[in-house]
Motif scaffolding. Structure first.
Motif, PDB file in Angstrom:
ATOM      1  N   TYR A  74     -22.099  -6.686  16.581  1.00 33.26           N
ATOM      2  CA  TYR A  74     -21.480  -7.227  15.425  1.00 33.26           C
ATOM      3  C   TYR A  74     -22.449  -7.603  14.413  1.00 33.26           C
ATOM      4  O   TYR A  74     -23.686  -8.306  14.678  1.00 33.26           O
ATOM      5  CB  TYR A  74     -20.552  -8.405  15.595  1.00 33.26           C
ATOM      6  CG  TYR A  74     -19.346  -8.222  16.511  1.00 33.26           C
ATOM      7  CD1 TYR A  74     -18.024  -7.930  16.209  1.00 33.26           C
ATOM      8  CD2 TYR A  74     -19.576  -8.542  17.923  1.00 33.26           C
ATOM      9  CE1 TYR A  74     -17.145  -7.870  16.981  1.00 33.26           C
ATOM     10  CE2 TYR A  74     -18.812  -8.440  18.849  1.00 33.26           C
ATOM     11  CZ  TYR A  74     -17.275  -7.983  18.477  1.00 33.26           C
ATOM     12  OH  TYR A  74     -16.219  -7.969  19.274  1.00 33.26           O
ATOM     13  N   GLY A 126     -14.906 -14.931   8.769  1.00 30.64           N
ATOM     14  CA  GLY A 126     -14.555 -13.872   9.553  1.00 30.64           C
ATOM     15  C   GLY A 126     -14.229 -14.052  11.097  1.00 30.64           C
ATOM     16  O   GLY A 126     -14.344 -13.062  11.918  1.00 30.64           O
ATOM     17  N   ILE A 142     -13.124 -12.031  16.246  1.00 29.03           N
ATOM     18  CA  ILE A 142     -13.520 -11.437  14.949  1.00 29.03           C
ATOM     19  C   ILE A 142     -12.479 -10.017  14.567  1.00 29.03           C
ATOM     20  O   ILE A 142     -12.486  -9.278  15.348  1.00 29.03           O
ATOM     21  CB  ILE A 142     -14.898 -10.900  14.924  1.00 29.03           C
ATOM     22  CG1 ILE A 142     -15.969 -12.236  15.151  1.00 29.03           C
ATOM     23  CG2 ILE A 142     -15.637 -10.222  14.019  1.00 29.03           C
ATOM     24  CD1 ILE A 142     -17.551 -11.783  15.383  1.00 29.03           C
ATOM     25  N   GLY A 143     -12.111 -10.098  13.191  1.00 35.69           N
ATOM     26  CA  GLY A 143     -11.424  -8.966  12.806  1.00 35.69           C
ATOM     27  C   GLY A 143     -10.290  -8.730  13.728  1.00 35.69           C
ATOM     28  O   GLY A 143      -9.683  -7.628  13.666  1.00 35.69           O
ATOM     29  N   SER A 201     -27.797  -8.213  13.567  1.00 37.89           N
ATOM     30  CA  SER A 201     -26.840  -7.599  14.659  1.00 37.89           C
ATOM     31  C   SER A 201     -27.082  -8.264  16.129  1.00 37.89           C
ATOM     32  O   SER A 201     -28.222  -8.564  16.480  1.00 37.89           O
ATOM     33  CB  SER A 201     -27.298  -6.075  14.914  1.00 37.89           C
ATOM     34  OG  SER A 201     -26.493  -5.590  16.023  1.00 37.89           O
ATOM     35  N   ASP A 239     -19.462  -8.396   9.233  1.00 32.37           N
ATOM     36  CA  ASP A 239     -18.363  -8.644   9.959  1.00 32.37           C
ATOM     37  C   ASP A 239     -18.069  -9.927  10.113  1.00 32.37           C
ATOM     38  O   ASP A 239     -16.959 -10.301   9.892  1.00 32.37           O
ATOM     39  CB  ASP A 239     -18.548  -8.268  11.420  1.00 32.37           C
ATOM     40  CG  ASP A 239     -18.820  -6.521  11.587  1.00 32.37           C
ATOM     41  OD1 ASP A 239     -18.094  -5.780  10.854  1.00 32.37           O
ATOM     42  OD2 ASP A 239     -19.995  -6.363  12.350  1.00 32.37           O
ATOM     43  N   ARG A 272     -20.868 -13.988   3.664  1.00 27.31           N
ATOM     44  CA  ARG A 272     -20.295 -12.621   4.474  1.00 27.31           C
ATOM     45  C   ARG A 272     -20.341 -11.646   3.582  1.00 27.31           C
ATOM     46  O   ARG A 272     -20.645 -10.580   3.572  1.00 27.31           O
ATOM     47  CB  ARG A 272     -18.978 -13.012   5.141  1.00 27.31           C
ATOM     48  CG  ARG A 272     -18.468 -11.803   5.933  1.00 27.31           C
ATOM     49  CD  ARG A 272     -17.475 -12.146   6.707  1.00 27.31           C
ATOM     50  NE  ARG A 272     -16.214 -12.623   5.912  1.00 27.31           N
ATOM     51  CZ  ARG A 272     -15.237 -12.113   5.168  1.00 27.31           C
ATOM     52  NH1 ARG A 272     -15.061 -10.790   5.309  1.00 27.31           N
ATOM     53  NH2 ARG A 272     -14.574 -12.539   4.671  1.00 27.31           N
TER      54      ARG A 272
END
Length: 510
Positions: free
Chosen positions: A435, A404, A424-425, A377, A340, A334
């Motif tokens: 993402y 992540g 995620i995040g 993506s 992400d 990552r």
């Protein structure tokens, strides 16, 4: 001495060593490779039983074919960077190999710049053949073209590299250089070359789709010998009057293009790929010795320390649950792609490492398969689909290791209902949001059944997701010049000490 016209013609043909020379007709052979990436030793690709490639067999086959008729041996870029055999010595072994094989010319590829311009200058100075780059400004050692007379025929070879080079290698590696548009460069040189040569070969590192476009945009190119897209072209492709060839990747095939030339013009052509494997040849002894010399040096390097771990790194349970080693490798992937999140197949992690010193060879045992980092993506919906697939068969190599992302799943639920929660995040995954997800090229090509990645990576027309540096679709990042295991080694050398813990990224609902 009186020599009749017929006797004179026969004598000239004999002296020119053309077995097919009759009444002005000459047969010339173009041998070509591309995207070698330092793969000097045979290796088994995913899903294959028999090893492929091997420089000693490549050299033997090239030598046999060259002896049959007047020939040129050309390389279409990305030769010196990619495999440990080359990377540990910044490409020097590949130049030695090419000198030994008697290459006539090569064009630079984007990954020739991976070690920086100072190292590239050194490699070019070591080469006993011209290294071309007509559209590269700022690197004086590169020549725009090379002209060779072969069997009485003057052949011009013009070399160009993709304009995307500044974004496919680290920016610091090409500082001060400018990459001019390929089509404009070829147009600029064509009149000059036509005055000096009977026919023109453009040696490109721009990819097969771009080669076709170049042939359409710039009439007057006789042959394009291409690279960059790792495309296997079994038979030459004609676009207008231009012949296009490319020979796959990693020395697993040798391209052969036979041309019949009459009065300085190509009148006939025939081409093929010769598959290379250690089972089909008697290896070139000198090349075999060179490969083994550097293999011994590589072995010594693998015994060197890369870092230290203060905890045991669990590579035994990666197919069943989250492990600290799975977390560590996914984190590195990552970070490398600046994505992400990351998702890897646990089947690529083959063993663990005990607490203490980590040697380079330990990482090579953990990650024995060749592979590199890509990012794609994906929508939140596609990510959920990928996770669903990953937990569909706990205990298989498809089981995911992630970074992540945190998620929970119920393995007893029906397909499409297994993923209960995914974040995620710090936020729930939005099905409609896109993402950037990092992975390896195997998964990106649909390996271990991850079809959602293959659909996304290959959604652009002409995208090649089955080999080498992929390009197209929703692909965001792709660096075929560095193996994942070498990236992990570099990370450990920089950090020196690691002690990863299982963080609860993957939770099974019971």
């Amino acid at each position: 001495m009186n020599i009749s016209r017929i006797t004179y013609c026969v004598l000239v043909c004999f002296l020119l060593s053309s077995g097919n020379c009759i009444a002005g007709s000459v047969s010339i052979r173009i041998l070509h490779v591309n995207d070698f990436h330092g793969f000097a030793e045979p290796y088994r690709t995913h899903g294959s039983v028999e090893p492929r490639g091997g420089a000693a067999c490549l050299a033997a086959e090239a030598g046999t074919l060259r002896r049959e008729k007047p020939s040129l041996l050309l390389a279409a870029g990305d030769m010196i960077s990619g495999n440990t055999w080359a990377n540990l010595f910044q490409g020097q072994p590949v130049i030695e190999l090419m000198n030994l094989m008697g290459f006539d010319a090569m064009t630079v590829g984007n990954h020739e710049f991976d070690y920086g311009t100072d190292v590239l200058k050194q490699r070019v100075s070591e080469a006993r053949f011209p290294v071309l780059g007509a559209n590269v400004n700022g690197l004086g050692l590169l020549k725009p073209y090379y002209i060779r007379e072969l069997a009485g025929v003057r052949i011009a070879v013009l070399g160009v590299v993709t304009e995307d080079t500044p974004v496919t290698t680290h920016p610091k590696n090409v500082r001060g250089l400018k990459f001019e548009p390929v089509a404009e460069t070829v147009k600029k040189y064509l009149p000059e070359l036509k005055r000096q040569a009977d026919f023109i070969i453009v040696l490109t590192h721009i990819g097969f789709a771009a080669d076709r476009l170049l042939a359409e945009q710039v009439p007057g190119i006789d042959v394009i010998v291409g690279g960059h897209s790792h495309t296997r072209i079994d038979r030459p492709v004609a676009v207008g009057k231009t012949i296009i060839v490319q020979a796959w990747e990693h020395g697993k095939a040798l391209g052969v293009l036979d041309l019949t030339v009459e009065d300085g013009k190509i009148t006939e052509h025939d081409g093929r790929l010769v598959d290379i494997s250690p089972d089909m040849c008697r290896p070139d002894i000198a090349v075999k010795a060179l490969v083994e010399k550097y293999r011994k040096k590589v072995d010594a390097e693998l015994d060197a320390p890369a870092g230290r771990t203060d905890v045991d790194l669990d590579g035994e349970n990666v197919r069943k649950r989250e492990t600290n080693l799975g977390d560590l490798i996914a984190d590195i992937v990552r970070l490398t792609a600046r994505a992400d999140a990351a998702l890897l197949n646990s089947g690529g992690i083959r063993t663990g490492i005990r607490k203490g010193v980590i040697r380079v060879g330990d990482i090579y045992s953990v990650l024995p398969y060749d592979g590199y980092v890509v990012s794609i993506s994906l929508t939140g919906k596609q990510i959920i689909e990928a996770l669903e697939h990953g937990v569909s068969a706990v205990g298989s190599g498809a089981f995911p290791q992630v970074s992540g992302i945190s998620f929970s799943y119920d393995g007893k639920s029906p397909p499409g209902k297994r993923i209960r929660e995914a974040v995620i995040g710090g936020k729930q995954i939005d099905p409609a949001k896109e993402y950037i997800i990092a992975t390896n090229d195997f998964i990106a090509a649909g390996g271990d059944g991850y079809k959602v990645f293959a659909r996304a990576a290959g959604s652009a027309a002409g995208c090649n997701v089955t080999g080498g540096a992929m390009k197209g679709g929703n692909l965001v990042y792709s660096d075929a010049s560095r193996q994942l295991r070498d990236i992990v080694v570099g990370y450990l050398k920089e950090r020196k000490v690691v002690a990863p813990e299982v963080e609860g990224r993957i939770t099974e609902v019971r």
